[in-house]
Design an enzyme around this catalytic site. Sequence first.
Site, PDB file in Angstrom:
ATOM      1  N   ASN A 164      48.117  45.180  47.943  1.00 35.83           N
ATOM      2  CA  ASN A 164      49.233  45.920  47.336  1.00 35.83           C
ATOM      3  C   ASN A 164      49.002  47.429  47.273  1.00 35.83           C
ATOM      4  OD1 ASN A 164      49.730  42.994  45.736  1.00 35.83           O
ATOM      5  ND2 ASN A 164      51.571  44.086  46.373  1.00 35.83           N
ATOM      6  N   ASN A 184      55.877  44.824  51.456  1.00 38.22           N
ATOM      7  CA  ASN A 184      56.978  44.595  50.530  1.00 38.22           C
ATOM      8  C   ASN A 184      57.039  45.757  49.539  1.00 38.22           C
ATOM      9  OD1 ASN A 184      54.489  42.905  49.552  1.00 38.22           O
ATOM     10  ND2 ASN A 184      55.601  43.429  47.675  1.00 38.22           N
ATOM     11  N   ASP A 233      62.275  40.098  51.216  1.00 36.75           N
ATOM     12  CA  ASP A 233      62.547  39.066  50.206  1.00 36.75           C
ATOM     13  C   ASP A 233      64.016  39.155  49.791  1.00 36.75           C
ATOM     14  OD1 ASP A 233      62.757  37.624  47.835  1.00 36.75           O
ATOM     15  OD2 ASP A 233      60.829  38.302  47.051  1.00 36.75           O
ATOM     16  N   ASN A 260      57.611  36.125  44.792  1.00 35.75           N
ATOM     17  CA  ASN A 260      56.977  36.152  43.468  1.00 35.75           C
ATOM     18  C   ASN A 260      57.040  34.733  42.935  1.00 35.75           C
ATOM     19  OD1 ASN A 260      56.027  38.758  42.475  1.00 35.75           O
ATOM     20  ND2 ASN A 260      58.098  39.448  42.907  1.00 35.75           N
ATOM     21  N   GLU A 274      48.630  43.512  55.120  1.00 39.25           N
ATOM     22  CA  GLU A 274      49.797  43.752  54.270  1.00 39.25           C
ATOM     23  C   GLU A 274      49.492  44.834  53.242  1.00 39.25           C
ATOM     24  OE1 GLU A 274      51.798  40.219  52.932  1.00 39.25           O
ATOM     25  OE2 GLU A 274      52.573  41.236  51.149  1.00 39.25           O
ATOM     26  N   LYS A 325      45.890  37.185  48.358  1.00 38.31           N
ATOM     27  CA  LYS A 325      46.253  38.320  47.511  1.00 38.31           C
ATOM     28  C   LYS A 325      44.990  39.066  47.137  1.00 38.31           C
ATOM     29  CE  LYS A 325      49.370  39.621  46.321  1.00 38.31           C
ATOM     30  NZ  LYS A 325      50.168  40.780  46.723  1.00 38.31           N
ATOM     31  N   HIS A 350      58.672  38.206  51.472  1.00 43.32           N
ATOM     32  CA  HIS A 350      57.745  38.289  50.354  1.00 43.32           C
ATOM     33  C   HIS A 350      58.178  37.278  49.287  1.00 43.32           C
ATOM     34  CE1 HIS A 350      57.900  39.958  46.239  1.00 43.32           C
ATOM     35  NE2 HIS A 350      56.658  40.349  46.437  1.00 43.32           N
ATOM     36  N   LYS A 394      47.591  33.632  53.415  1.00 41.60           N
ATOM     37  CA  LYS A 394      47.568  35.019  52.936  1.00 41.60           C
ATOM     38  C   LYS A 394      46.727  35.038  51.674  1.00 41.60           C
ATOM     39  CE  LYS A 394      50.797  38.031  50.381  1.00 41.60           C
ATOM     40  NZ  LYS A 394      52.151  38.609  50.398  1.00 41.60           N
ATOM     41  N   ASP A 397      46.341  41.118  51.307  1.00 42.68           N
ATOM     42  CA  ASP A 397      47.335  42.037  50.728  1.00 42.68           C
ATOM     43  C   ASP A 397      46.842  42.631  49.407  1.00 42.68           C
ATOM     44  OD1 ASP A 397      49.525  43.330  49.687  1.00 42.68           O
ATOM     45  OD2 ASP A 397      50.648  41.495  49.238  1.00 42.68           O
TER      46      ASP A 397
HETATM   47  O1  GKR Z   1      52.427  37.270  42.286  1.00 41.80           O
HETATM   48  O2  GKR Z   1      50.732  38.492  41.673  1.00 41.80           O
HETATM   49  C1  GKR Z   1      51.669  38.234  42.430  1.00 41.80           C
HETATM   50  C2  GKR Z   1      51.875  39.135  43.614  1.00 41.80           C
HETATM   51  O3  GKR Z   1      51.014  40.235  43.538  1.00 41.80           O
HETATM   52  C3  GKR Z   1      53.311  39.624  43.655  1.00 41.80           C
HETATM   53  O4  GKR Z   1      53.626  40.312  42.457  1.00 41.80           O
HETATM   54  C4  GKR Z   1      53.589  40.537  44.831  1.00 41.80           C
HETATM   55  O5  GKR Z   1      54.859  41.083  44.677  1.00 41.80           O
HETATM   56  O6  GKR Z   1      53.545  38.582  46.282  1.00 41.80           O
HETATM   57  C5  GKR Z   1      53.618  39.890  46.173  1.00 41.80           C
HETATM   58  C6  GKR Z   1      53.210  40.711  47.358  1.00 41.80           C
HETATM   59  O7  GKR Z   1      53.190  40.200  48.431  1.00 41.80           O
HETATM   60  O8  GKR Z   1      52.961  41.904  47.189  1.00 41.80           O
HETATM   61 MG    MG Z   2      52.689  42.117  49.402  1.00 38.36          MG
END
Ligand code: GKR
Ligand code: MG
Length: 441
Positions: free
Chosen positions: A233, A285, A309, A337, A256, A203, A335, A201, A231
């Site tokens: 977000n 999430n 999660d 962190n 995602e 980010k 999910h 995955k 993902d």
């Molecule tokens: O750890 O920066 C991070 C992620 O962006 C986290 O805050 C997210 O909550 O892992 C996460 C996600 O899948 O959205």
């Molecule tokens: Mg996410």
Amino acid sequence: MFPKIKKLRIVPVAGYDGFLLNLSGGHAPWFIRCVVILEDDAGHQGVGEIPSSAGILKGLEQCRSLVEGSRVNDIKQTLNQARLLLARNGREERGRQTFDLRVAVHVITGIESALYDLYGQAVQRPVADLLGQYGRQRDEVEALGYLFLLGDPAKTDLPYPRPENPSDEWDEVRCREALTPEAVANLAKAAYARYGFKDFKLKGGVLRGEEEADCIRALHEAFPEARLTLDPNGAWTLDEAVRVLEPIKHLLSYAEDPCGQEESYSGRETMAEFKKRTGLPTATNMIATDFKQLQYAVQLNAVDIPLADCHFWTMQGAVKVGELCNEWGMTWGSHSNNHFDVSLAMMTHVAAACPGEITAIDTHWIWQDGQRITKEPFRIRDGKLAVPGTPGLGIELDEDKLMEAHRLYQGLDVTQRNDAMAMQYLIPGWEFDPKKPALVR
Ligand code: GKR
Ligand code: MG
């Protein structure tokens, strides 16, 4: 007679983190968690790990008098009382950051985990066997390789970890800038060499969407068989999400949170529309984070994979989502962190108790690997975590390491995550905008 809880210990801790980028900014060189420890009068210890904030520490403190003195087998009664007590603090929102800002559900999970750990020890059963309707469903849990674009630590004066005595490529690349498709593919290769992942995955929510799509192309080239997802977000508008992902949809297993709340439309509505327009399955999430939201997400056909999660669904709640997914033809995932090894154990037991086909769980552990607060952290081998057969969570806290992590927390001048601080080294005056990728300003 089951043992009684003698003492609740609430230990905020910190560990080191890399310059991981996401829509919320750049991770600080530390991450902050809270360890919940229950000691019973039979001399056992039960543990839970959750995010930490001033509100979470206060919420745990509020629950002290009803936890201490309760019996180890009164789990449901104790948690019900805690829920009622915390509900008096008022309604809470997840917020629009990439991470969940609620208090009560995290507090409940911390206590729940420690109680199940103790109860499991009392009845000589692993926690996975005690969760949900069915108990343990598998002996191994698949994890995905969770990749991040990385900022250059040298552009800050912050104490990011340096690759001193690297044991392999992963120890080196995780400490360096990674902002190109090639660098992302190198991260994946190094993570694969150490952990054997079959899913990755990335980010997103950092670069322009098209640049992140190129990173997916590079990942596919490096691992043509791997399941891939991206993902951002919810950073993109619906139109942008379609424009960016349509050309690479054959490379993705699911998308995602590609889009989210926009103008007068809710995130569940834009995600449903995204699915119709691209035919891509979606995971979230962000828009199905409790049962009411999940119900609306299902009615709209907005989500295929709720990433439940356990830290914000509770352990039993996350397994209940898994049971519903199994009944309703959806796929359960988790999910994550940044977390220590107690959370790694919690997530493993929860995933082990979800029936049916589940997707590889998220874990940030690869960014923390090498640090620990238990004597023997679970290990990821061949992309999998083995579910222990020992009673409780199957972990033992290492008191010295725990105190080391507590001292690191005490030395910080913050009590919770704030990704804007590090980001301001890259872009002076940087502020969070839920609709703008972090480096697009
Ligand atoms: O750890 O920066 C991070 C992620 O962006 C986290 O805050 C997210 O909550 O892992 C996460 C996600 O899948 O959205
Ligand atoms: Mg996410």
